[in-house]
Design an enzyme around this catalytic site. Structure first.
Site, PDB file in Angstrom:
ATOM      1  N   GLY A 236      49.036  58.486  41.071  1.00 31.04           N
ATOM      2  CA  GLY A 236      50.069  58.000  40.878  1.00 31.04           C
ATOM      3  C   GLY A 236      50.356  56.683  41.027  1.00 31.04           C
ATOM      4  O   GLY A 236      51.510  55.570  40.258  1.00 31.04           O
ATOM      5  N   GLY A 238      49.096  54.425  38.357  1.00 32.02           N
ATOM      6  CA  GLY A 238      49.642  54.179  36.913  1.00 32.02           C
ATOM      7  C   GLY A 238      48.010  54.464  36.050  1.00 32.02           C
ATOM      8  O   GLY A 238      47.973  54.112  34.535  1.00 32.02           O
ATOM      9  N   LYS A 239      47.556  55.720  36.746  1.00 33.63           N
ATOM     10  CA  LYS A 239      46.177  55.515  35.954  1.00 33.63           C
ATOM     11  C   LYS A 239      46.292  56.204  34.203  1.00 33.63           C
ATOM     12  O   LYS A 239      45.874  55.405  33.419  1.00 33.63           O
ATOM     13  CB  LYS A 239      45.012  56.127  37.284  1.00 33.63           C
ATOM     14  CG  LYS A 239      44.748  55.241  37.864  1.00 33.63           C
ATOM     15  CD  LYS A 239      43.202  56.150  38.733  1.00 33.63           C
ATOM     16  CE  LYS A 239      44.268  57.740  38.869  1.00 33.63           C
ATOM     17  NZ  LYS A 239      44.913  57.546  40.328  1.00 33.63           N
ATOM     18  N   GLU A 457      44.286  42.702  60.482  1.00 33.48           N
ATOM     19  CA  GLU A 457      43.612  41.656  59.028  1.00 33.48           C
ATOM     20  C   GLU A 457      43.578  40.008  60.221  1.00 33.48           C
ATOM     21  O   GLU A 457      42.885  39.283  59.238  1.00 33.48           O
ATOM     22  CB  GLU A 457      44.663  42.451  58.164  1.00 33.48           C
ATOM     23  CG  GLU A 457      44.361  43.697  57.412  1.00 33.48           C
ATOM     24  CD  GLU A 457      43.035  43.810  57.388  1.00 33.48           C
ATOM     25  OE1 GLU A 457      41.806  43.439  57.315  1.00 33.48           O
ATOM     26  OE2 GLU A 457      42.370  45.638  58.013  1.00 33.48           O
ATOM     27  N   HIS A 460      40.999  39.492  61.683  1.00 33.86           N
ATOM     28  CA  HIS A 460      39.480  39.158  61.036  1.00 33.86           C
ATOM     29  C   HIS A 460      39.761  38.086  60.308  1.00 33.86           C
ATOM     30  O   HIS A 460      38.557  37.555  60.230  1.00 33.86           O
ATOM     31  CB  HIS A 460      39.346  40.243  59.884  1.00 33.86           C
ATOM     32  CG  HIS A 460      39.378  41.483  60.184  1.00 33.86           C
ATOM     33  ND1 HIS A 460      37.915  42.100  61.432  1.00 33.86           N
ATOM     34  CD2 HIS A 460      39.779  42.595  59.962  1.00 33.86           C
ATOM     35  CE1 HIS A 460      37.900  42.562  61.525  1.00 33.86           C
ATOM     36  NE2 HIS A 460      39.075  43.820  61.188  1.00 33.86           N
TER      37      HIS A 460
HETATM   38  P1  ADP Z   1      47.857  58.618  37.926  1.00 35.68           P
HETATM   39  O1  ADP Z   1      47.554  58.754  36.785  1.00 35.68           O
HETATM   40  O2  ADP Z   1      47.556  57.066  38.892  1.00 35.68           O
HETATM   41  O3  ADP Z   1      47.632  59.833  39.168  1.00 35.68           O
HETATM   42  P2  ADP Z   1      49.998  58.185  36.538  1.00 35.68           P
HETATM   43  O4  ADP Z   1      49.809  57.542  35.159  1.00 35.68           O
HETATM   44  O5  ADP Z   1      50.512  59.460  36.140  1.00 35.68           O
HETATM   45  O6  ADP Z   1      49.110  57.609  38.057  1.00 35.68           O
HETATM   46  O7  ADP Z   1      51.854  57.042  36.995  1.00 35.68           O
HETATM   47  C1  ADP Z   1      52.912  58.583  37.514  1.00 35.68           C
HETATM   48  C2  ADP Z   1      54.055  57.933  36.233  1.00 35.68           C
HETATM   49  O8  ADP Z   1      54.285  56.938  37.528  1.00 35.68           O
HETATM   50  C3  ADP Z   1      53.716  57.255  35.642  1.00 35.68           C
HETATM   51  O9  ADP Z   1      54.137  58.085  34.605  1.00 35.68           O
HETATM   52  C4  ADP Z   1      54.928  55.951  35.876  1.00 35.68           C
HETATM   53  O10 ADP Z   1      55.868  56.159  35.864  1.00 35.68           O
HETATM   54  C5  ADP Z   1      54.862  55.666  37.260  1.00 35.68           C
HETATM   55  N1  ADP Z   1      53.998  54.973  37.388  1.00 35.68           N
HETATM   56  C6  ADP Z   1      52.943  54.234  38.072  1.00 35.68           C
HETATM   57  N2  ADP Z   1      52.013  52.965  38.298  1.00 35.68           N
HETATM   58  C7  ADP Z   1      53.139  52.023  36.751  1.00 35.68           C
HETATM   59  C8  ADP Z   1      53.493  51.352  36.708  1.00 35.68           C
HETATM   60  N3  ADP Z   1      52.111  50.248  37.145  1.00 35.68           N
HETATM   61  N4  ADP Z   1      54.146  50.919  36.477  1.00 35.68           N
HETATM   62  C9  ADP Z   1      54.891  51.265  35.919  1.00 35.68           C
HETATM   63  N5  ADP Z   1      54.851  53.353  36.190  1.00 35.68           N
HETATM   64  C10 ADP Z   1      54.454  53.137  36.926  1.00 35.68           C
HETATM   65 ZN    ZN Z   2      39.162  45.946  60.683  1.00 39.52          ZN
END
Ligand code: ADP
Ligand code: ZN
Length: 648
Positions: A236, A238-239, A457, A460
């Site tokens: 989640g 944004g990959k 943190e 540290h």
């Molecule tokens: P992952 O592939 O890392 O599991 P996703 O790319 O599928 O995550 O992200 C899921 C949804 O979350 C996206 O479709 C978007 O709507 C939202 N999202 C995640 N990261 C971002 C970001 N940096 N900016 C805007 N929307 C984001």
């Molecule tokens: Zn520590």
């Protein structure tokens, strides 16, 4: 992953196979003999002999060496004993023409001899032997097992592939990749504008866009375009979004699939899917292949393989590696993969020419969360007074996907209350709902936990800042990442040998986290596990490996050749063992006390630092300089070595 694009697949109905089987079975019973003879009166060999001796028989035909069909002559047919054949007559018609009876002959030779004897005795009748061949039937019968196997296979396939896809298409597509293709025809256009935050990651993938757009620029100078990039980060974050943005910006086709799509129960299917995927991508090149959750196939090979069940996955992985090695750099296919378990991936994947670029996608910090909110608030009708800063503050530890979820949920909540626009309270309700749903995943942090982490943190950071030999700090964060809840990033000097005081300073800094918790809250937490592991390892090494402890002297119990197994047999006596244990704990205790002393003296600064951390979630060297003052013993030569995170 975003929307599914439901392309209409040509559905190929497999029911015809079932139909075929049923008609064959019906056909078999229909054609297993001439239907006209089906209704013949059954009799047996002794009756037949009677008819024969009475001179009733006109003709006997022995078919396929076992079935005899008897025709009674016109004079005899009126006899009462043959009434049964008349009444048996189907459709009520007179069955004057034969044959009239049939029976099984049993032993053919015996039967033949009986006929010959009757002939010798002067009885007039004809007999003949026929072989009715039914090649067509034979062929079908020989095919039946195959047809049944195919039917069972189809049935299993459909079972396994479950609800996905068109009904019967799986069997023909099993070796085909399941990638979804986004190109000019599918109107999914994602650009970097849609990706909020993630500045570092965006910068790195920007280069990939450039590779795809202007490959000549790089190849002209003899450079090789990288074949793969690995996005590492929690779900989640944004990959997928980032990979899509790359495809959108480069305006190239984008093949998207998940690592688990390759894996099927059948041997060889995964590998064949990989081949198919790369073939498709090459046909459309330049293109991007995006493999989500690559750990499904990319786990390290050869571990826990005593069942042999991983063979299929290994084959798939091998095929992936082969494909990545196989295509030339000028094919312009770039593979982007995502995972949140980079630690379990096979090292071969990270070798040069494969996924040699690794891009970290972290959970967003306060500012990034604000930007993500702004992206996802755009389609919503919100009240004018909505404070985005406030929303970002309320959502520590949320991923981009969680934030998108909050925005959507809040709109639903507002709609349920028939409001005209989405307001602050709706957002708070949505956050509550999502936190409730997420708490089990142990990702969301309560305010109190957050405070503990911040002080840990900060501890540290303060201790290492004030110790001469501890590695200088570059960044402290309380944004959870992977297994750790916070991290302090150091610039370790590249030292080949460590002196005693350097090791002690490092240990002291590592214990600074726990010391801060003790001083501030007078209680310690489990959060320091990895710190303690590290410190204990170091102390043990000082005493028993490097001979740095005066109580034991210049002695090592380490065997560099790795040939002795000291797991069960220790190379020292019980008495020495006790001494070693005592020294280890003494060293650690001393450093812990030292860390506590340092923090007590600098308690005001520690609090300031922790408060700034709580407020900003990430602080950098500059913040530390403002609060703690310049490090007088800082040397310049550190700055070019790589950063290392100390998790805690
Ligand atoms: P992952 O592939 O890392 O599991 P996703 O790319 O599928 O995550 O992200 C899921 C949804 O979350 C996206 O479709 C978007 O709507 C939202 N999202 C995640 N990261 C971002 C970001 N940096 N900016 C805007 N929307 C984001
Ligand atoms: Zn520590």
């Amino acid at each position: 992953m975003a929307k599914k694009n439901n392309q209409e697949k040509p559905t190929f109905n497999s029911y015809w196979i079932y139909g075929l089987i049923i008609s064959i079975l019906i056909g078999m019973t229909m054609f297993s003999g001439d239907s006209k003879w089906q209704n013949l009166e059954k009799t047996d060999i002794s009756n037949f002999e009677k008819f024969l001796l009475n001179g009733d028989v006109e003709e006997v035909v022995v078919i396929n060496k076992n079935l005899a069909r008897v025709t009674i002559n016109q004079n005899a047919i009126v006899k009462s004993e043959h009434n049964s054949i008349k009444s048996k007559n189907f459709l009520g018609q007179e069955n004057i023409e034969g044959p009239h009876y049939q029976f099984e002959v049993g032993n053919l030779e015996l039967f033949q001899r009986k006929l010959e004897k009757a002939e010798e005795n002067g009885i007039v009748f004809r007999y003949e032997f026929q072989t009715i061949e039914n090649r067509w039937m034979d062929m079908i019968i020989s095919f039946i097992p195959i047809i049944i196997i195919i039917a069972v296979w189809i049935f299993l396939m459909r079972r396994m592939s479950g609800s996905s896809g068109g009904a019967g298409s799986q069997i023909f597509n099993i070796g085909k990749s399941k990638a979804r293709l986004f190109d000019q025809n599918t109107n999914v256009r994602t650009s970097f504008k849609d990706v909020a935050g993630l500045e570092g990651a965006k910068e790195e993938v920007q280069e990939i866009v450039d590779f795809l757009k202007n490959p000549q620029k790089y190849t002209k100078l003899g450079g090789e375009i990288p074949k793969g990039a690995l996005l590492i980060g929690l779900p989640g974050t944004g990959k997928t979004l980032l990979a899509k943005a790359v495809a959108g910006e480069a305006k190239v086709p984008f093949f998207s699939l998940s690592g688990s799509d390759f894996v099927e129960m059948f041997v060889g299917v995964g590998a064949s899917r990989v081949r198919d995927l790369f073939k498709q991508a090459k046909d459309k090149s330049p293109a991007i292949i995006f493999i989500d959750e690559i750990d499904a196939i990319g786990r390290a090979r050869g571990k826990n393989n005593f069942t042999g069940s991983n063979d299929e996955r290994e084959n798939t992985l091998n095929q992936l590696l082969t494909e990545m090695d196989g295509f030339d750099t000028n094919t312009n296919v770039i593979v982007v993969a995502a995972t949140n378990r980079a630690d379990v991936l096979d090292k071969a994947l990270m070798r040069a020419g494969r996924f040699d670029r690794q891009i970290y996608v972290d959970l967003p910090d306060l500012n990034e969360r604000k930007e993500i909110f702004q992206v996802h608030l755009k389609p919503l009708k919100v009240t004018k007074t909505l404070d985005v800063d406030f929303l970002a503050k309320q959502t520590p530890g949320f991923s981009g996907a969680d934030i998108a979820n909050v925005c959507n949920e809040s709109a639903l909540i507002a709609a349920r209350k028939s409001r005209k626009s989405v307001g602050k309270q709706d957002f708070l309700d949505a956050v509550d709902r999502i936190v409730g749903g997420l708490e089990k995943k142990n990702k969301i942090i309560s305010q109190e936990e957050k405070k503990t982490i911040a002080f840990h943190e900060a501890g540290h950071a303060t201790v290492s800042w004030l110790l001469k030999y501890a590695a200088p700090l570059v960044k402290v964060t309380i944004v959870p990442r992977g297994q750790s809840l916070g991290a302090a990033w150091y610039l370790p000097e590249e030292r080949l040998i460590l002196r005693t005081e350097q090791m002690l300073d490092e240990m002291c800094a590592a214990l600074g986290g726990r010391a801060a918790e003790k001083i501030m809250f007078n209680k310690i937490s489990t959060g320091a596990l990895s710190d303690l592991e590290k410190v204990t390892r170091q102390a043990r090494a000082m005493v028993s490996v490097y001979g740095l402890n005066s109580a034991l002297g210049n002695i090592t119990y380490h065997d560099s050749s790795g040939q002795s197994d000291y797991t069960f047999t220790k190379p020292y006596s019980e008495k020495t063992a006790q001494k070693i244990d005592k020294e280890i704990s003494a060293i650690i205790e001393r450093q812990y006390k030292r860390a506590c002393e340092i923090l007590k003296k600098n308690k005001a600064n520690l609090i300031k630092l922790a408060e700034r951390l709580l407020e900003k979630e990430v602080i950098f060297k500059d913040d530390l300089t403002t609060i703690l003052g310049k490090r007088s013993f800082e040397t310049e030569k550190n700055s070019n070595s790589s950063t290392k995170a100390r998790k805690s």
